[in-house]
Motif scaffolding. Structure first.
Motif, PDB file in Angstrom:
ATOM      1  N   ASP A   1      24.675  44.147   3.687  1.00 34.83           N
ATOM      2  CA  ASP A   1      24.903  42.918   4.454  1.00 34.83           C
ATOM      3  C   ASP A   1      26.304  42.855   5.042  1.00 34.83           C
ATOM      4  O   ASP A   1      26.539  42.159   6.032  1.00 34.83           O
ATOM      5  CB  ASP A   1      24.681  41.689   3.558  1.00 34.83           C
ATOM      6  CG  ASP A   1      23.246  41.604   3.055  1.00 34.83           C
ATOM      7  OD1 ASP A   1      22.337  41.661   3.892  1.00 34.83           O
ATOM      8  OD2 ASP A   1      23.051  41.502   1.819  1.00 34.83           O
TER       9      ASP A   1
ATOM     10  N   GLY B   1      20.975  47.151   8.263  1.00 35.30           N
ATOM     11  CA  GLY B   1      20.602  46.262   7.171  1.00 35.30           C
ATOM     12  C   GLY B   1      20.573  46.902   5.796  1.00 35.30           C
ATOM     13  O   GLY B   1      20.101  46.291   4.833  1.00 35.30           O
TER      14      GLY B   1
ATOM     15  N   ASN C   1      30.448  39.847   6.896  1.00 35.87           N
ATOM     16  CA  ASN C   1      29.023  40.130   6.775  1.00 35.87           C
ATOM     17  C   ASN C   1      28.264  39.784   8.055  1.00 35.87           C
ATOM     18  O   ASN C   1      28.803  39.155   8.961  1.00 35.87           O
ATOM     19  CB  ASN C   1      28.443  39.372   5.580  1.00 35.87           C
ATOM     20  CG  ASN C   1      28.159  37.918   5.891  1.00 35.87           C
ATOM     21  OD1 ASN C   1      27.020  37.543   6.195  1.00 35.87           O
ATOM     22  ND2 ASN C   1      29.193  37.071   5.844  1.00 35.87           N
ATOM     23  N   ARG C   2      27.017  40.181   8.112  1.00 41.36           N
ATOM     24  CA  ARG C   2      26.179  40.010   9.288  1.00 41.36           C
ATOM     25  C   ARG C   2      25.306  38.756   9.221  1.00 41.36           C
ATOM     26  O   ARG C   2      24.670  38.405  10.216  1.00 41.36           O
ATOM     27  CB  ARG C   2      25.271  41.227   9.460  1.00 41.36           C
ATOM     28  CG  ARG C   2      24.408  41.533   8.259  1.00 41.36           C
ATOM     29  CD  ARG C   2      23.506  42.728   8.478  1.00 41.36           C
ATOM     30  NE  ARG C   2      22.230  42.311   9.060  1.00 41.36           N
ATOM     31  CZ  ARG C   2      21.351  43.139   9.622  1.00 41.36           C
ATOM     32  NH1 ARG C   2      21.619  44.431   9.699  1.00 41.36           N
ATOM     33  NH2 ARG C   2      20.222  42.688  10.109  1.00 41.36           N
ATOM     34  N   GLU C   3      25.263  38.077   8.057  1.00 43.79           N
ATOM     35  CA  GLU C   3      24.254  37.060   7.828  1.00 43.79           C
ATOM     36  C   GLU C   3      24.715  35.618   8.060  1.00 43.79           C
ATOM     37  O   GLU C   3      24.039  34.830   8.709  1.00 43.79           O
ATOM     38  CB  GLU C   3      23.714  37.172   6.389  1.00 43.79           C
ATOM     39  CG  GLU C   3      23.037  38.493   6.079  1.00 43.79           C
ATOM     40  CD  GLU C   3      21.733  38.675   6.826  1.00 43.79           C
ATOM     41  OE1 GLU C   3      21.121  37.664   7.212  1.00 43.79           O
ATOM     42  OE2 GLU C   3      21.331  39.839   7.045  1.00 43.79           O
ATOM     43  N   LYS C   4      25.884  35.250   7.481  1.00 41.39           N
ATOM     44  CA  LYS C   4      26.235  33.825   7.440  1.00 41.39           C
ATOM     45  C   LYS C   4      27.706  33.647   7.074  1.00 41.39           C
ATOM     46  O   LYS C   4      28.333  34.547   6.505  1.00 41.39           O
ATOM     47  CB  LYS C   4      25.379  33.118   6.388  1.00 41.39           C
ATOM     48  CG  LYS C   4      25.604  33.666   4.974  1.00 41.39           C
ATOM     49  CD  LYS C   4      24.650  33.073   3.947  1.00 41.39           C
ATOM     50  CE  LYS C   4      24.887  33.701   2.575  1.00 41.39           C
ATOM     51  NZ  LYS C   4      23.957  33.191   1.556  1.00 41.39           N
TER      52      LYS C   4
ATOM     53  N   ALA D   1      29.095  42.620  12.107  1.00 38.88           N
ATOM     54  CA  ALA D   1      29.301  41.675  10.998  1.00 38.88           C
ATOM     55  C   ALA D   1      30.253  40.580  11.472  1.00 38.88           C
ATOM     56  O   ALA D   1      31.457  40.630  11.212  1.00 38.88           O
ATOM     57  CB  ALA D   1      29.869  42.398   9.776  1.00 38.88           C
TER      58      ALA D   1
ATOM     59  N   MET E   1      23.991  39.096  -2.103  1.00 39.23           N
ATOM     60  CA  MET E   1      24.293  39.868  -0.893  1.00 39.23           C
ATOM     61  C   MET E   1      24.813  41.256  -1.259  1.00 39.23           C
ATOM     62  O   MET E   1      25.438  41.439  -2.309  1.00 39.23           O
ATOM     63  CB  MET E   1      25.324  39.126  -0.039  1.00 39.23           C
ATOM     64  CG  MET E   1      24.823  37.809   0.521  1.00 39.23           C
ATOM     65  SD  MET E   1      26.036  37.021   1.636  1.00 39.23           S
ATOM     66  CE  MET E   1      25.862  38.063   3.108  1.00 39.23           C
TER      67      MET E   1
END
Length: 321
Positions: A200, A197, A147-150, A218, A161
């Motif tokens: 995610d 976006g 993923n791109r977030e965390k 990601a 997500m």
């Protein structure tokens, strides 16, 4: 055939030289990918087996369409050969649901032992009523979330997500059961959807994550290894029925021969892709307790493994060493 079509054919496929009959084969992956080179290898062996009568042109990079579309084309004889994941078949051929179940295989070796044996043969035979002839299973690696977030280290991190999945009800239910939101979409749309976006992240194996450049958008990869889904090589039954018994045997034999070649290339490519991704600075998360993930799959099994035939097949898969 128009000039434009000639140009596409000339540039788009790996040539089958001067074979009398040229089979068109589709793959969504790029040139050089293990499944692509395995079908090219099969083509070389098939030409030798048929004394130059039958060859294969491999159209990589989804030139003939994304997987769901090419399945329909193969069923109607527009495409002769097709390498595709089992996921898109789940709603059509119930037997394909079993290898597609999350955590059904304990390891790659376990998957090989199942798919190379009686159960694998049963699943291949199940394609025929649907206008396809099942030929062989290829490795598709283990699939994990990125993923791109965390960094994702637990199910709690997945909550809310949005993840792309293949167009399969099992995969949709799997992601939803983990508390995330599943978004089915074609493979070719994933990069831009993560980048903008719309989603995610997604889930896939090392080579797909690397070759698609998804790691660029990601950069968090969690090795939860929720799926070890084989790829399948099928032939259009319309094409199959045009072949002599001798040529049909050559097709089956060379397809089987390509399996060992593909597995060898897969192992090499998997190691190369992992090294490249790690060197790029991607954060790879390995410290993860899979037990809650596995326990969350109980309702997925209850929903999809409903017939006695499928329940029995699950037990038989689990009994294979």
């Amino acid at each position: 055939m128009g000039i434009a079509t000639v140009a596409i054919v000339a540039a788009g496929a790996v040539s089958a030289n001067a074979a009398e009959m040229t089979l068109r084969s589709s793959d969504t992956h790029p040139a050089g990918y293990p499944t692509v080179v395995a079908v090219e290898y099969m083509g070389e062996q098939l030409e030798a087996c048929t004394n130059g009568k039958i060859g294969i042109d491999v159209y990589d990079s989804a030139q003939l369409g994304e997987e769901k579309d090419t399945i329909e084309q193969a069923r109607f004889g527009v495409i002769d050969l097709l390498r595709v994941s089992l996921g898109p078949f789940n709603g059509l051929i119930e037997e394909t649901q079993i290898p597609s179940l999350p955590y059904i295989f304990r390891s790659t070796d376990h998957m090989h032992n199942v798919m190379d044996g009686e159960i694998g043969d049963e699943i291949l035979a199940a394609f025929e009523p649907y206008g396809l002839v099942g030929l062989a299973f290829y490795d598709g690696g283990s699939r994990s979330f990125y993923n791109r977030e965390k960094p994702i280290t637990s199910m709690e991190d997945l909550q809310g997500m949005k993840f792309r999945v293949m167009q399969s009800d099992i995969f949709v239910d799997m992601v939803n059961a983990l508390g995330a939101n599943a978004t089915p979409m074609p493979y070719g749309e994933v990069y831009s959807s993560i980048q903008t976006g719309v989603i995610d992240g997604a889930e896939n194996n090392w080579p797909s994550y690397e070759s698609s450049s998804h790691y660029d958008v990601a950069p968090y990869y969690t090795l939860d290894q929720h799926l070890i889904v084989p790829e399948v090589l099928v032939m259009s039954k319309a094409t199959w029925d045009k072949l002599s018994a001798e040529d049909q045997k050559c097709v089956r034999d060379t397809a089987k021969a390509s399996v060992a070649y593909q597995r060898e290339k897969w192992a090499e490519r998997e190691a190369e892709s992992e090294a490249l991704v790690r060197e790029s600075g991607v954060e790879v998360i390995t410290d993860i307790d899979k037990t809650p993930f596995i326990e969350a799959m109980v309702p997925v099994y209850e929903k999809h493994v409903t017939s006695e035939k499928l329940k029995d097949m699950v037990k038989r898969v689990q009994a294979v060493q």
